[in-house]
Design an enzyme around this catalytic site. Structure first.
Site, mmCIF file in Angstrom:
data_model
loop_
_atom_site.group_PDB
_atom_site.id
_atom_site.type_symbol
_atom_site.label_atom_id
_atom_site.label_comp_id
_atom_site.label_asym_id
_atom_site.label_seq_id
_atom_site.Cartn_x
_atom_site.Cartn_y
_atom_site.Cartn_z
ATOM 1 N N HIS A 1 31.176 -77.482 -36.806
ATOM 2 C CA HIS A 1 31.318 -77.706 -38.245
ATOM 3 C C HIS A 1 30.310 -76.877 -39.038
ATOM 4 C CE1 HIS A 1 27.618 -80.045 -38.540
ATOM 5 N NE2 HIS A 1 27.990 -80.679 -37.428
ATOM 6 N N GLU B 1 30.484 -86.600 -32.660
ATOM 7 C CA GLU B 1 29.162 -86.201 -32.183
ATOM 8 C C GLU B 1 28.507 -87.329 -31.397
ATOM 9 O OE1 GLU B 1 27.181 -84.294 -30.970
ATOM 10 O OE2 GLU B 1 26.097 -83.187 -32.523
#
Length: 198
Positions: free
Chosen positions: A13, A84
């Protein structure tokens, strides 16, 4: 028959406020910064030259938004396993703050109290890889740095601690592939940010 072997592309990201300051960002659902959005668009320009049979994204907004700005929001499937690492008690802390509490701490060996262990993250990575390897063709994943590092280690048959060798910058692109046949996984290229604007 000369069969073309598939690639697994990994997109980290774009920048967030916490990635900029070095704070551990696990399940905190932070937006991209303006630069993060700009570099997600640049990543999309880079990805435009490739064809993908499937695209998967983490449910966290930083990865989803990167996916959208890169031009894949309409086709991406959300996979909770791409989230994550859950940093538990260390969420939002910088590494020096964690080491002040727990000298000698090492994420890929020790995991996080009230969060995930390396084995748990490795198991999620294995689940993702099993899903990816069932796809005929190239696959693109949008996720976060520490998870993608573990995924790369597991791709190569290493334990999660092997992720220590794979640094990743925001909005980077990496590719995993094979050398000659499906029994020889390799890193094709890693942490490429040649497309980013700044």
């Amino acid at each position: 028959m000369n069969e073309t072997l598939p690639f697994l592309y990994l997109a980290r990201h774009g920048e967030t406020a916490w990635s900029l300051t070095g704070q551990h960002t696990g399940r905190a659902d932070l937006p991209l910064t303006e630069r993060g959005e700009r570099n997600a668009r640049c990543l999309g320009q880079r990805l435009g030259r490739f064809a993908f049979a499937k695209v998967f994204a983490s449910p966290l907004q930083r990865a989803r938004r990167t996916c959208e700005l890169a031009g894949f929001g309409a086709v991406a499937e959300i996979d909770p396993n791409l989230a994550e690492w859950d940093y538990g008690d260390y969420e939002g802390l910088r590494k020096p703050e964690i080491l002040a509490r727990n000298p000698g701490w090492f994420l890929f060996r020790d995991g996080c109290p009230s969060g995930e262990s390396p084995a748990q993250v490795g198991a999620r990575a294995d689940t993702v890889l099993q899903r990816v390897r069932a796809v005929a063709g190239n696959v693109l994943l949008f996720s976060s740095g520490h998870f993608l590092r573990v995924l790369a280690a597991r791709w190569l048959g290493m334990e999660p601690i092997g992720a220590r060798y794979f640094m990743l910058r925001t909005a980077s692109l990496s590719a995993l592939g094979y050398e000659g046949n499906l029994s020889l996984p390799i890193v094709e290229f890693w942490d490429d940010t040649s497309h980013v604007a700044d």
